[in-house]
Scaffold this active site. Structure first.
Site: not given
Ligand code: TRP
Length: 332
Positions: A112, A195, A198
């Site tokens: 992050k 995979k 979104k």
């Protein structure tokens, strides 16, 4: 055995086929014979400062989608995290015993801060404490998590054990990952890479709420190769992905038919995609219809949330009462 299970779902957009086969389907089977708590992790979402106008909508959408997929408020306790503020109190207690060093070493934190160097807030740093609070507030024994959450779960165990040792009690169980063994299925995306997700390229994911025409379009546009040129040629990633998707929603006969065609070099990808698209629509359309129905049903959603939150708070209040006593808070 009657285990207590907790899982949180981040309120981020629509569920796709990967979220269904990767997580939801397992949640649905767990609720048959376990004491399950499923909640929408809206406190967690504040680390990225969502727009107040979007926050409620996102929570509502994800809740409706989980319900439409079969999470059952009769069997499980389904709630919204922010309706159980006891979670915050436990989070604060856990923060007192969490060390800066261990929090800074968490992989998701390091990712992050690399992605968003201008938003390194304390909430991000103590995310594992909040997640531990979610789990320990119900004294859960098992958490159905994927690989990406294993480190957080390990820290939950550390925090639980540390609390127990610090106060000389055997209060919190050290929760372990719920192991689904070989039930985990592969759900690839449509862009020929790994995979379904979104955040990948546009059109990579098939959402349960997608209109049939959108599903068809995405599948017809999925990446393929130029076709096999010799018998039994090993499959490219793109084609292997299409077969994996077909295995999820089409009949065995159909899959075998196209495998045979592939091995004989007489496959026409357009034909295969048309079949896959139709079977995919047959699979997703009932979900889409239920999602749209539930999203409209203000009264039902309200009832689910108020009943779920009440049950969750009963459990959370009991834990907080006991934890306060262990820590040494006494009523006057
Ligand atoms: N961190 C989880 C995720 O990113 C969501 C989550 C929050 C969670 N609290 C939890 C999962 C407690 C399991 C248990 O997907």
């Amino acid at each position: 055995m009657m285990e207590t299970i907790v899982s949180g779902m981040r309120p981020t957009g629509n569920l796709h086929l990967g979220s269904y086969f990767g997580a939801l389907k397992n949640f649905i089977s767990l609720q048959e014979n376990h004491n399950c708590y499923f909640f929408v992790a809206d406190y967690h979402s504040l680390t990225t400062h969502p727009n107040p106008k979007d926050l409620h909508y996102n929570v509502r959408t994800i809740l409706a989608q989980y319900l439409a997929c079969g999470l059952d408020p009769q069997r499980s306790t389904i709630y919204i995290q922010s309706e159980v503020p006891e979670t915050c109190e436990l989070y604060m207690f856990l923060n007192m015993n969490a060390y800066l060093g261990e929090l800074e070493r968490v992989t998701s934190f390091k990712d992050k801060i690399r992605q968003n160097p201008n938003n390194v807030n304390a909430g991000l740093l103590t995310y594992p404490c909040l997640m531990a609070a979610d789990i320990l507030i119900h004294r859960a024994t098992h958490v159905p998590v994927g690989k990406d959450q294993e480190q957080h779960l390990e820290m939950t165990r550390d925090f639980a054990g540390r609390f127990n040792r610090m106060y000389g009690v055997d209060y919190f169980p050290e929760p372990v990952a719920y192991n689904f063994g070989n039930e985990l299925v592969k759900v690839p995306g449509l862009d020929g890479s790994g995979k379904m997700g979104k955040s990948e390229t546009e059109g990579n994911a098939l959402f349960l709420v997608d209109d049939p025409s959108v599903i068809r379009k995405k599948i017809m546009r999925a990446k393929t190769d130029s076709g096999p040129t010799k018998e039994r040629e090993p499959m490219s990633q793109e084609i292997d992905n299409l077969f994996s998707l077909m295995r999820l929603v089409s009949s065995k006969d159909k899959v075998e038919f196209f495998e045979k065609k592939y091995n004989e070099c007489s496959i026409r990808y357009g034909d295969m995609k048309k079949e896959l698209a139709q079977d995919m629509v047959n699979f997703t359309l009932p979900f889409r219809e239920r999602i749209l129905d539930i999203e409209k049903d203000e009264l039902y959603l309200k009832k689910v949330v108020s009943q779920g939150s009440e049950k969750a708070r009963d459990s959370a209040q009991k834990t907080i009462r006991e934890v306060r006593e262990i820590i040494g808070f006494k009523p006057f």
